[in-house]
Design an enzyme around this catalytic site. Structure first.
Site, PDB file in Angstrom:
ATOM      1  CG  ASP A 297      -4.172   5.008   1.119  1.00 20.66           C
ATOM      2  OD1 ASP A 297      -3.923   5.526   0.023  1.00 20.66           O
ATOM      3  OD2 ASP A 297      -4.516   3.820   1.241  1.00 20.66           O
TER       4      ASP A 297
ATOM      5  CG  HIS B 207       1.929   5.438  -5.740  1.00 26.63           C
ATOM      6  ND1 HIS B 207       1.578   4.307  -6.458  1.00 26.63           N
ATOM      7  CD2 HIS B 207       0.903   5.656  -4.867  1.00 26.63           C
ATOM      8  CE1 HIS B 207       0.415   3.853  -6.033  1.00 26.63           C
ATOM      9  NE2 HIS B 207      -0.022   4.658  -5.074  1.00 26.63           N
TER      10      HIS B 207
END
Length: 472
Positions: free
Chosen positions: A198, A338
């Site tokens: 992330d 995404h």
């Protein structure tokens, strides 16, 4: 005329730099006694970590590692932010901030527009949130640390500052919700609970990140993140106290990890030379637009390729790619992926993309996946992401990304059924296409929402001078 240099001693540290952390607590509070709170806020302000101090922390860690130090350096940080309702409670005229209509109304009112689950519609919408976030929240204190032990000391200092531990003096605040996140262990460090690395595509800031800038998307003007700077659409309306700050969006996001893993296992992409397990990993990579290592599918279309980040300790190669070669098709990276949804890069113009960039500072929460969950393929223990982002406009930043990109099945080309498969939401929004490179038009139905919002709020993180104005 060029912009003056950023005053890093006046900007809270989490915004541009990010507070170093292994663990972080968000204390959401209501103010009961305005005068007493202002007096105690004055004693907290010297402990609020600035961008300059946060940079010093990072330099200290780098020096420690180069010197062969193995143990963790004891580091902690505190930042604070206020909602519109909190500033109202304190008697602060925040008209220079309520030009952002999302900040003015608050996230509870915005939940319907964001697509959160609930009953009713419009002003009558009742989101399926944690009850704490249905209350009016005035502010949030962020406490970060290198360890649980250090964090206990940091949060204890906050509690003592506001008399939360005192039996003799009444505290001027009430903590309505306290949530602690922890960086995941071992090789999962830096990865969220679905397993993907992330925070690898945060925007570089002109006038903050040093030249030469690493390859990748164009850097953004400081005012995309900071209020009152070049790029802030409402720069002319900001008052002195509301410059050098940033709007903080918090979202309490639960992740259905067993269900997500089962979805991948049931939908392996069949391709010559791929095992079933590799086919499921490829399916997951196409959902996200990156492999779990963070390597983008644009640079490694069929298998993860660790060579992309070999001899690249800062992982800049993970951000050095564009979509120019595949703007008309999605064999390499689906339109709905995404990463492509949340940062479309050259799918749109630089100017259009810049104003929607945000700086993310989330941290995972909850336990690692348990054996009973793996067996049942069902979530039994709460886990997810304490999502936090900074921007000079919630309307153009987080809110635009969620509503106009993630939830919009027709962004950014014409054929339907391309919601963001991770965070896209809204009535009937359970289909996604483009995941099968052999048949990009084929639709796949999500069995459930994999990310479930359970609350949140919109805040403003003031500068140090802004905090002094509020405390006066």
């Amino acid at each position: 005329m060029s912009e003056p240099a950023l005053d890093l001693g006046n900007i809270q540290g989490d915004i541009l730099v990010g507070l170093l952390k292994k663990t972080e607590t968000f204390d959401f509070f209501q103010i009961n006694d305005v005068a007493a709170f202002k007096q105690l806020l004055k004693t907290l302000i010297p402990h609020v970590k600035t961008a300059k101090q946060a940079l010093d922390d990072r330099s200290e860690v780098q020096h420690h590692k180069k010197s062969g130090g193995a143990e963790l350096i004891r580091l902690s940080g505190i930042n604070i932010a206020f909602s519109h309702f909190g500033l109202q409670k304190l008697g602060i005229d925040d008209k220079s901030l309520t030009v952002d209509t999302a900040f003015q109304s608050g996230q509870r009112v915005d939940a319907f527009n964001l697509g959160d689950d609930g009953k009713g519609s419009g002003n009558d919408f009742n989101p399926e949130w944690d009850p704490a976030f249905k209350q009016q929240i005035h502010g949030v204190i962020l406490s970060t640390a290198d360890s649980d032990e250090t964090l206990k000391g940091t949060t204890a200092m906050v509690e003592e500052t506001f008399h939360l531990r005192s039996h003799q003096v009444k505290s001027p605040i009430t903590i309505v919700k306290s949530i602690t996140g922890v960086v995941r262990p071992g090789n999962e460090k830096g990865h969220e609970h679905f397993g993907f690395l992330d925070g690898v595509s945060e925007p570089l800031i002109i006038g903050f990140n040093a030249d030469p800038l690493p390859p990748g998307p164009k850097p953004v003007r400081a005012g995309i993140i900071l209020t009152g700077k070049d790029g802030d659409q409402f720069k002319a309306q900001r008052e002195a106290w509301s410059t050098d700050g940033s709007y903080l969006v918090f979202r309490y996001l639960f992740q259905r990890v067993p269900e997500f893993n089962d979805f991948l296992n049931k939908n392996p992409i069949t391709f010559p030379g791929l095992t079933e397990k590799e086919g499921s990993e490829l399916f997951g990579a196409r959902l996200v637009g990156r492999w779990k290592s963070g390597v983008p599918v644009g640079l490694a279309p069929w298998r993860d390729d660790p060579k992309v980040i070999e001899n690249d300790p800062t992982k800049t190669n993970l951000n050095n790619f564009l979509y120019a070669a595949e703007q008309g098709f999605q064999k390499i990276c689906p339109f709905a992926a995404h990463a492509r949804k949340m940062n479309p890069r050259d799918d749109i113009s630089d100017a259009a993309n810049e104003k929607h960039r945000i700086m993310r500072r989330g941290v995972p929460f909850g336990p690692e996946l348990a054996n009973d969950e793996k067996t049942a393929k069902e979530t039994k223990h709460g886990r997810g992401l304490l999502f936090a982002s900074y921007q000079s406009s919630i309307v153009n930043g987080f809110r635009f990304q969620q509503i106009s990109w993630a939830n919009n099945r027709d962004f950014n080309v014409t054929s339907p059924h391309r919601i963001d498969p991770l965070i896209g939401q809204g009535a009937g929004q359970n289909f996604v296409s483009g995941l099968n490179p052999r048949d990009p038009t084929a639709q796949v139905q999500r069995p459930v929402k994999f990310v479930v919002p359970q609350g949140g709020e919109y805040f403003f993180s003031p500068s140090i001078s802004g905090l002094n104005h509020i405390a006066a």
